[in-house]
Enzyme design. Structure first.
Site, PDB file in Angstrom:
ATOM      1  NE  ARG A  37     -16.601  47.455  35.696  1.00  0.00           N
ATOM      2  CZ  ARG A  37     -16.477  46.627  36.726  1.00  0.00           C
ATOM      3  NH1 ARG A  37     -17.567  46.187  37.331  1.00  0.00           N
ATOM      4  NH2 ARG A  37     -15.299  46.207  37.126  1.00  0.00           N
ATOM      5  CG  HIS A  67     -18.270  36.416  31.898  1.00  0.00           C
ATOM      6  ND1 HIS A  67     -19.117  37.262  32.597  1.00  0.00           N
ATOM      7  CD2 HIS A  67     -17.559  35.726  32.839  1.00  0.00           C
ATOM      8  CE1 HIS A  67     -18.916  37.091  33.890  1.00  0.00           C
ATOM      9  NE2 HIS A  67     -17.984  36.167  34.063  1.00  0.00           N
ATOM     10  CE1 TYR A  70     -17.173  40.044  35.901  1.00  0.00           C
ATOM     11  CE2 TYR A  70     -16.044  42.095  35.381  1.00  0.00           C
ATOM     12  CZ  TYR A  70     -16.035  40.722  35.518  1.00  0.00           C
ATOM     13  OH  TYR A  70     -14.874  40.026  35.282  1.00  0.00           O
ATOM     14  CG  HIS A 107     -20.792  37.127  38.183  1.00  0.00           C
ATOM     15  ND1 HIS A 107     -19.930  38.110  38.619  1.00  0.00           N
ATOM     16  CD2 HIS A 107     -20.019  36.236  37.515  1.00  0.00           C
ATOM     17  CE1 HIS A 107     -18.697  37.828  38.228  1.00  0.00           C
ATOM     18  NE2 HIS A 107     -18.726  36.698  37.555  1.00  0.00           N
ATOM     19  CD  GLU A 142     -18.062  33.253  37.468  1.00  0.00           C
ATOM     20  OE1 GLU A 142     -16.972  33.518  38.018  1.00  0.00           O
ATOM     21  OE2 GLU A 142     -18.448  33.807  36.419  1.00  0.00           O
ATOM     22  CG  ASP A 176     -13.766  31.735  39.627  1.00  0.00           C
ATOM     23  OD1 ASP A 176     -12.888  31.616  40.505  1.00  0.00           O
ATOM     24  OD2 ASP A 176     -13.741  32.616  38.764  1.00  0.00           O
ATOM     25  CG  HIS A 179     -15.618  33.035  42.270  1.00  0.00           C
ATOM     26  ND1 HIS A 179     -16.513  33.313  41.265  1.00  0.00           N
ATOM     27  CD2 HIS A 179     -14.705  34.048  42.240  1.00  0.00           C
ATOM     28  CE1 HIS A 179     -16.179  34.431  40.649  1.00  0.00           C
ATOM     29  NE2 HIS A 179     -15.078  34.899  41.223  1.00  0.00           N
ATOM     30  CG  HIS A 211     -14.191  31.187  35.280  1.00  0.00           C
ATOM     31  ND1 HIS A 211     -15.177  32.051  35.717  1.00  0.00           N
ATOM     32  CD2 HIS A 211     -14.300  31.153  33.930  1.00  0.00           C
ATOM     33  CE1 HIS A 211     -15.856  32.501  34.683  1.00  0.00           C
ATOM     34  NE2 HIS A 211     -15.340  31.971  33.587  1.00  0.00           N
ATOM     35  CG  ASP A 224     -14.285  37.684  42.670  1.00  0.00           C
ATOM     36  OD1 ASP A 224     -13.283  37.077  42.261  1.00  0.00           O
ATOM     37  OD2 ASP A 224     -15.239  38.000  41.933  1.00  0.00           O
ATOM     38  CG  HIS A 226      -9.782  36.153  39.815  1.00  0.00           C
ATOM     39  ND1 HIS A 226     -10.362  36.028  38.577  1.00  0.00           N
ATOM     40  CD2 HIS A 226     -10.767  35.880  40.702  1.00  0.00           C
ATOM     41  CE1 HIS A 226     -11.641  35.708  38.699  1.00  0.00           C
ATOM     42  NE2 HIS A 226     -11.909  35.630  39.992  1.00  0.00           N
ATOM     43  CD  GLU A 256     -12.876  34.710  34.858  1.00  0.00           C
ATOM     44  OE1 GLU A 256     -13.869  35.099  34.239  1.00  0.00           O
ATOM     45  OE2 GLU A 256     -12.901  34.407  36.074  1.00  0.00           O
TER      46      GLU A 256
END
Length: 278
Positions: A37, A67, A70, A107, A142, A176, A179, A211, A224, A226, A256
């Site tokens: 975050r 990674h 976000y 992203h 990604e 991904d 995705h 991913h 999105d 998963h 993930e």
């Protein structure tokens, strides 16, 4: 050899993350460079990093995947959000000179109503400011699901970003599975066709990592969400096809999937490793 591992927290350090990877029969892992975050990254512990290097060397690890958080949105309509994105991105690239990891995934961002062309321009602008000629880290865009105003769910948008970056040899793509399936690329019914489309637009040489995630939602949903492998709308057969596919089987792959317990990743890893060998 299949290079496969889950996302692992580095809250207890890099060496501890390497030990966790071994518990689930993994030979790589993905980690967040900082809190997902946002916020500041923890100071690097060089002794801890040396411990990870030892684990990787002794256990024949493949490439790790860092990674970005976000909250890193280069395409934002807010200057302060873009400023954070640029600062965090630069800091992460500097830290990855020390961490034994040369793949950095992010992203692309959300244009927040400005339009994808404007979003792409903003992303390109920051990438051109941050990517250096002497860096060894490959930056991965990604491929996204297309929820909201996300940039990068269409392969052509990924190509447009790459084309706009001066040092484009430092760029690749992380595909991904959840995705791209949600974005409208049917890897379940036509994996070869999707790869041919990707190759014609972006180039398979740009595909540096995957991913592996099943999807809670149907094909083309642009969501999105998963799911564990084999428990979603993509299905286990697709993942077996992926680990056996000659164009994909040598790419590092990262899970993930939402697990109740971390050790549950071992079931997915063992299943895919067995499938790849049969």
């Amino acid at each position: 050899m299949l290079v496969l591992g889950p996302h692992i927290s580095i809250a207890k350090g890099f060496k501890a993350a390497g030990c966790e990877a071994l518990k689930v029969n993994a030979n790589t892992f993905q980690f967040f460079t900082r809190n997902p975050r946002g916020g500041n990254a923890k100071a690097l512990d060089f002794e801890d990093i040396a411990g990870l290097r030892e684990i990787m060397a002794e256990n024949n690890f493949g490439p790790l995947l860092a990674h970005a958080p976000y909250t890193l949105n280069m395409a934002s309509n807010k200057a302060e959000t873009r400023d954070f994105a640029k600062r965090a991105f630069k800091e992460d690239l500097e830290r990855l000179k020390v961490i034994p990891c040369h793949l950095y995934n992010f992203h692309p961002g959300s244009h927040v109503g400005q339009g994808s062309d404007k979003g792409i321009d903003l992303i390109v602008e920051i990438l051109n400011e941050c990517i250096a000629e002497d860096q060894k880290t490959i930056v991965l865009l990604e491929a996204m699901a297309g929820k909201g105003s996300e940039v990068g769910f269409d392969f052509a948008e990924l190509r447009a970003i790459i084309d706009g970056v001066e040092l484009s040899d430092k760029l690749g793509v992380c595909m991904d599975t959840c995705h791209v399936y949600s974005a409208g690329y049917d890897i379940k019914a036509d994996l070869d066709g999707v790869l041919e489309t990707f190759d014609s637009i972006v180039g398979l040489d740009r595909l540096k990592a995957l991913h592996l995630n099943d999807s809670m939602t149907p094909f083309g949903s642009h969501k999105d969400r998963h799911e564990k492998l084999g428990f979603g709308s993509i299905g286990i057969d697709t993942f077996v096809n992926i680990v056996r596919h000659p164009a994909l089987r040598d790419k590092p792959m990262f899970l993930e999937t939402p697990q109740e317990k971390f050790l549950d990743y071992k079931k997915e890893i063992d299943l895919l490793k067995e499938a790849a060998q049969s």
